[in-house]
Design a protein around this motif. Structure first.
Motif, short mmCIF file in Angstrom:
data_model
loop_
_atom_site.label_atom_id
_atom_site.label_comp_id
_atom_site.label_asym_id
_atom_site.label_seq_id
_atom_site.Cartn_x
_atom_site.Cartn_y
_atom_site.Cartn_z
N MET A 864 0.96 -1.12 0.32
CA MET A 864 0.08 -0.14 -0.19
C MET A 864 0.49 1.01 -0.34
O MET A 864 1.73 1.45 0.46
CB MET A 864 -0.97 -0.11 1.34
N VAL A 865 0.43 2.59 -0.56
CA VAL A 865 1.21 3.34 -0.52
C VAL A 865 -0.01 4.25 0.30
O VAL A 865 -1.07 4.15 0.41
CB VAL A 865 1.13 4.40 -1.86
N THR A 866 0.77 4.06 1.36
CA THR A 866 -0.16 4.74 2.93
C THR A 866 0.69 6.68 3.13
O THR A 866 -0.37 6.83 3.09
CB THR A 866 0.81 4.93 3.60
N GLU A 925 2.35 10.50 -12.30
CA GLU A 925 1.37 9.31 -11.21
C GLU A 925 2.33 8.17 -11.58
O GLU A 925 2.91 8.14 -12.45
CB GLU A 925 0.11 8.64 -11.79
N SER A 927 2.96 3.77 -9.49
CA SER A 927 2.90 2.64 -9.37
C SER A 927 4.42 1.86 -8.57
O SER A 927 5.65 2.04 -9.02
CB SER A 927 2.93 1.89 -10.07
N SER A 945 1.44 -2.26 -5.74
CA SER A 945 0.70 -1.66 -4.94
C SER A 945 -0.24 -1.96 -5.03
O SER A 945 -0.95 -1.55 -6.83
CB SER A 945 1.44 -0.70 -5.27
N LYS A 946 -1.96 -1.44 -4.58
CA LYS A 946 -2.71 -1.60 -5.10
C LYS A 946 -3.47 -0.50 -4.56
O LYS A 946 -3.89 -0.21 -5.55
CB LYS A 946 -4.01 -2.38 -3.66
N ASN A 947 -2.64 0.45 -4.81
CA ASN A 947 -3.09 2.34 -5.20
C ASN A 947 -1.44 3.03 -6.09
O ASN A 947 -0.63 2.07 -5.54
CB ASN A 947 -3.64 2.61 -3.94
N THR A 948 -1.98 3.76 -5.88
CA THR A 948 -0.28 4.64 -7.04
C THR A 948 -0.40 5.78 -6.01
O THR A 948 -1.17 6.59 -5.12
CB THR A 948 -1.23 5.41 -8.62
N ALA A 949 0.36 6.24 -6.14
CA ALA A 949 0.99 7.56 -5.73
C ALA A 949 0.69 8.91 -6.88
O ALA A 949 1.56 8.34 -7.63
CB ALA A 949 1.98 7.37 -4.81
#
Length: 1113
Positions: A864-866, A925, A927, A945-949
């Motif tokens: 995860m990107v926290t 963006e 991943s 990762s389930k999400n991106t930054a």
């Protein structure tokens, strides 16, 4: 120094503090080494005083000339010391003696006569010129005048201003004229002179103004072409000439030419000192034999000087010098007593000497003179042969015979003849030959027969008149030396003249020519054998017949010769410096009894034979002495009889004088079974040059005297098992060392050894690599070889995790001394704790082996990107479900822009399940994916990762928000957990972890859920969040589960680990050394553990300083 006279310089060197002989050089000027100029003009000499330990070096200049003037230097050097002294030589002309007659100076006054008047000594006074007052003259610079003058006026100006050295004046004037002229082509010229040792290389260089200008190198005016010897180099403006492997031909003048300009130099090649590599050997010879002194030097073509008793030898008819490469010979063609002395060979780097001993050679009679009976007007010939070419005199009735037309004396080689023509009655008498210088004489008698001729007209039967004197040993037997000529003259009478027939056996000899022939004259028949051979020996007969009758005579001719060579020369025994030689007598003694033998020996690789005896030795066994131990020798033998010396025998097999070794040492019994006994021993203390070829082992029953050899051939090892022994009997054992000299004295065991079965407790010798966890990858093969011991043969059993091992999964092979566990393709199911049991009756030994089969781990989960701030993004994930049966050692994090989808590595070997990715690009963006890693490598798949930054773009205007102080308080959280440990009892250990939290949390350490109080055995430390529990010398009771708990106002957290304490293994005395190495290995393991803890502390240091809140985490 005075011109034309000799001058000597002496240098003394104190060598009391020197370990080696010093090296001395005499130099002239700066470079010239005078050792290469030694000859008739320069002589060098050195000597050594043993009492004062002073070396004396002398240099003598014979007949000094003007060219000897100048500066000189004497250099003395050793390995670590050097000293020198300088001196100058000035050459002056010799003073001319005044030839004045002093008596003419004594005159008397007056004119009265010779004795009148007084003595007038005024004639002895020298006329004295009156000095005129010198007019002060102005200082005149003669050199300025010479510069402006013409060359034809130089002599006149020199005479005017008192200059006597015209040559020196011209050199200086030439130098002064050339100094102001600067070279346009050369920036730096050649040095005035160069010096180099023979065989080495030298480099000359100049610096030119124009790098493109062509350059030439000349040697004695001849241009040098580039080659392997002459190497030209061009580096910028520098031009170099390198001469490789300089020889004496390179000692010359060199020039460097650029256009019209030149620069000159001179190269001096110094010869290295010539040393002697093979010294002279002492010689022992006989008078008249050839002598060769041989020496070998270090340089080919080097000159040497031969001396006898300090006097230099010259090449003449007596002495000859020979040279071949590095070898030099002094040859004396025929040695005499005058040649006895000490001979020296001298080089400029050393000397060697040898002594020559010459003994008189015993003169032997090869053919004696025989009595003669001749008639009037016949010729009488006395002939003898001796073993050497000597002169001698002939005597008749004690009076020396004088040569005349009637009597002739000849001497050809070793043969002497006295010939008397037209023998008369007065020539009869006793004739004697006496060799010069020898107490020996040969005598014979000349009988004269006067013949009266009477004519009797009647027939007379034939008669053979055979002379039985001379070489006949008994009646009708003639002895002839092989190779000599036999001429048997038989007088025959009879009327009319009888016919003569010679026979050998039944074969008639009728040849008038050839080697064996018959010559006939009136009243005389001669039987001649030229060069008698052994085949000529036998019975001969002569028969004469005429009408009046017949007569015959029998003859027996015996051929004697030197004996055949002795046979089967062999060495039957050797000592430390002696050897016993045995041989068989010759098959044929030459017809004369053998008087004795002469022996010679030589070194195997040498070609020079040395005589061992000069007197005849009668036995066939000889002990040679004064030999060098360890050197290979060969022997040969000559047989001697009354005729001469035989040819040499065949050379014996090489042998080495050597003594047997001392007895072997430390003989002990190593093992005993029901029918064998193993012995061990050490090599002998004294072995010698022959070494040890092997050992012989013998045994016998206790109390017996018959020793039995246990091994057929000598063995090289120092351990041997004697087999075939009877159970229950007592045996004595002994061991002998064997070499070329024979057997040594035996080493024995003092008491009897009883043959019985020995019981040995079972013991497993676990290899070092199996004492820790044995790790292999999936698919690799496992092959464990574990040795053990025990008597009788133990029972071996394998267990896995406490249960008997399934033989379908693994292969096990057991022998008498080891057991092998083999897995062809390992899987993770093969992991576990394997136990090996070795049992003999009620005695048992066990060993545990932990096998771990590992593979690559699975991917991390829940990536995860926290958090995203600025150009940074924070990631977190959880360890993989499958760690590959091995601890996760780190993670590799990669990022990818959603536009390009290309992955780039951000971190490698990241130990924590979180990280912060920095330096992201604004407006992109990203991943992320994470690979897990263990000892096998990275996982096959990665956790995405389930999400991106998303890195948002910022506006052109910055709207600053009001500052809000962040709450830094956080609940305690352990950033580094406690790790399970396994330690050895008695060695200090430490448990470490790291925690963060604000306010500072309280730390509580517990063992088995029990708080550890203030026990001096435990030391608790807290260094900025790094917590350490030191346990001092843990025992088996200190094992268990340890917990570290952190508590503050906001919460609490705890970590725990398991500590296993193993006891020290009790090893037998034989493994004490192995235990020491094991402890060192454990100490290195603990050092590596401490290094890992320090690495872990450095990794958590940034997080301890940052102290983020629990919410942020």
């Amino acid at each position: 120094a005075t011109r034309g006279k000799d001058i000597t310089f002496v240098a003394k060197v104190d060598s009391a503090s020197m370990l080696r002989k010093p090296v001395t050089k005499w130099m002239k000027g700066k470079w010239l080494d005078l050792s290469s100029k030694a000859g008739k003009h320069l002589q060098f000499k050195e000597s050594y005083d043993r009492n004062t330990k002073i070396y004396i070096y002398e240099m003598t200049i014979l007949k000094v000339v003007d060219g000897d003037a100048g500066g000189y230097r004497c250099e003395v050097s050793t390995k670590d010391k050097c000293d020198s002294c300088t001196f100058n030589i000035t050459v002056e002309a010799a003073e001319q003696a005044q030839q004045t007659n002093i008596l003419e100076a004594f005159k008397r006054s007056g004119d009265a006569g010779e004795d009148a008047g007084d003595l007038d000594f005024s004639g002895l006074l020298k006329k004295r010129e009156r000095k005129q007052k010198e007019v002060p003259q102005e200082d005149v610079d003669v050199w300025e005048i010479l510069k402006k003058a013409k060359p034809c006026d130089y002599e006149k100006i020199a005479f005017q201003y008192g200059i006597t050295d015209l040559r020196g004046m011209l050199k200086r004037l030439k130098k002064m004229r050339s100094e102001p002229k600067k070279s346009d082509a050369f920036v730096r010229k050649l040095d005035p002179a160069y010096s180099v040792e023979k065989g080495k290389k030298i480099q000359m260089s100049v610096e030119v103004a124009d790098p493109d200008a062509p350059i030439k190198w000349l040697k004695n005016g001849q241009e040098i072409k580039p080659s392997a010897k002459y190497v030209f180099e061009s580096i910028g403006n520098v031009r170099k000439l390198t001469i490789n492997k300089c020889t004496l031909s390179d000692d010359a003048a060199y020039e460097c030419v650029i256009g019209e300009e030149k620069c000159f130099t001179e190269v001096f090649v110094q010869e290295p000192p010539v040393t002697i590599t093979k010294m002279l050997d002492d010689m022992h010879t006989l008078v008249g034999e050839k002598v060769e002194f041989e020496v070998e030097v270090s340089e080919e073509g080097a000159g040497v000087k031969w001396m006898k008793d300090g006097v230099e030898l010259s090449r003449d008819g007596k002495y000859r010098f020979k040279k071949d490469g590095k070898k030099h010979w002094l040859i004396i063609s025929e040695a005499t007593k005058e040649d006895i002395g000490m001979y020296h060979v001298v080089t400029n780097g050393g000397e060697s000497k040898a002594e020559l001993e010459v003994e008189d050679k015993e003169l032997k009679i090869l053919q004696s003179i025989a009595d003669l009976t001749v008639r009037s007007t016949e010729q009488a010939v006395f002939k003898c042969e001796v073993s050497d070419k000597v002169t001698g005199k002939w005597y008749k009735d004690g009076v020396e015979v004088v040569a005349s037309n009637h009597i002739k004396m000849t001497h050809v080689g070793r043969i002497h003849k006295l010939v008397i023509d037209d023998v008369k009655a007065e020539d009869a008498g006793d004739y004697t030959f006496v060799p010069d210088g020898h107490a020996l004489s040969l005598s014979a008698k000349l009988n004269f027969i006067e013949i009266k001729i009477e004519y009797i007209p009647r027939q007379e039967p034939p008669k053979i008149h055979l002379d039985t004197t001379g070489s006949m040993t008994n009646k009708n037997t003639i002895i002839v030396v092989a190779g000599n000529k036999l001429r048997l003259d038989v007088e025959i009478t009879g009327e009319p003249a009888p016919t003569v027939c010679w026979k050998r056996g039944e074969n008639e000899i009728s040849s008038m020519e050839g080697r064996v022939r018959v010559e006939s004259r009136k009243d005389l028949s001669s039987f001649v054998i030229e060069g008698a051979e052994r085949g000529d020996e036998g019975a001969y007969s002569i028969t004469v017949t005429n009408p009046a009758g017949e007569d015959n005579a029998e003859l027996n001719i015996k051929i004697v010769d030197v004996p055949d060579p002795p046979e089967n020369v062999r060495c039957t025994g050797v000592g430390e410096d002696t050897a016993t030689v045995l041989w068989d007598p010759p098959k044929f003694d030459g017809g004369v009894p053998v008087k004795g033998y002469l022996m010679e020996r030589k070194k195997k690789d040498s070609s020079r034979w040395t005589k061992l005896n000069f007197d005849v030795y009668e036995m066939t066994t000889y002990e040679a002495k004064k030999m060098i131990e360890g050197m290979m020798y060969e022997m040969r033998v000559f047989a001697v009889n009354g005729i001469g010396i035989s040819q040499p025998s065949g050379v014996s097999k090489p042998f080495m004088p050597i003594a047997p070794t001392s007895e072997p040492t430390r003989l002990i019994v190593d093992d005993i079974t029901d029918g064998t006994c193993a012995l061990k021993w050490r090599p002998p203390e004294r072995i010698g040059a022959g070494g040890v070829d092997g050992y012989i082992i013998e045994y016998c029953l206790e109390g017996g005297t018959e020793w039995v050899q246990a091994n057929e051939d000598p063995i090289e090892n120092t351990i041997f098992r004697v087999r075939g022994l009877q159970l229950g009997e007592k045996y004595m054992f002994r061991v002998k060392a064997v070499n070329i000299a024979g057997c040594s004295a035996p080493a024995e065991i003092n008491q009897g050894v009883t043959i019985r079965e020995i019981t040995e407790n079972p013991r497993i010798r676990l290899p070092r690599q199996l004492r820790t966890k044995f790790i292999r990858r999936v698919g690799e093969k496992v092959n464990l070889v574990i040795p053990f011991q025990g008597k009788p043969r133990p029972v071996v059993t394998w267990f896995k995790d406490g249960a008997p091992l399934d033989m379908k999964l693994v292969n096990v092979r057991t022998t008498e001394v080891d057991t092998i566990l083999f897995i062809r393709e390992s899987t993770r199911g093969h992991s576990g704790c394997y136990t090996l049991s070795v049992q003999i009756e009620n005695m048992e030994d066990k060993a545990a082996i932990e096998i771990q089969i590992v593979e690559k781990p699975g991917p991390p989960i829940a990536v995860m990107v926290t958090d995203v701030w600025g150009f940074n993004a924070a990631l977190e994930w959880k360890p993989p479900k499958d760690n590959g049966n091995s601890e996760i050692t780190g993670y590799t994090i990669q990022k990818a822009d959603m536009k390009t989808k290309e992955w780039f590595t951000v971190y490698e070997h990241n130990r924590r399940p979180r990280c912060t990715v920095s330096d992201l690009v604004m407006g992109n963006e990203y991943s992320f994916r994470v690979f897990s890693e263990n000892i096998c490598g990275l996982s096959e798949d990665a956790g995405l990762s389930k999400n991106t930054a998303v890195i948002a773009k910022t506006g052109l205007r910055s709207k600053r928000q009001a500052f809000k102080e962040r709450d830094m308080n956080s609940c305690p959280k352990f950033t580094a957990p406690l790790m399970d440990r396994c330690v050895i009892a008695g060695y200090n250990t430490a448990l470490s972890c790291a925690v963060r939290g604000l306010p500072k949390p309280k730390i509580i350490w517990m063992k088995n859920k029990t708080i550890i109080s203030s026990n001096p055995k435990y030391i608790m430390q807290n260094n900025q969040g790094v917590l350490t529990l030191n346990i001092r010398k843990p025992s088996l009771f200190d094992g268990g589960k340890y917990t570290c708990k952190a508590v503050n106002e906001l919460g609490e957290d705890e970590v725990e680990c398991k500590l296993e304490v193993r006891g020290k293994a009790r090893l037998p005395a034989k493994q004490a050394n192995k235990q020491t190495s094991y402890e060192k290995e454990r100490e290195r393991e603990r050092e590596r553990e401490r290094e890992r803890e320090r690495e872990r502390e450095r990794e958590i240091q940034p997080y301890r300083l940052r102290q983020p809140s629990c919410k942020g985490l």
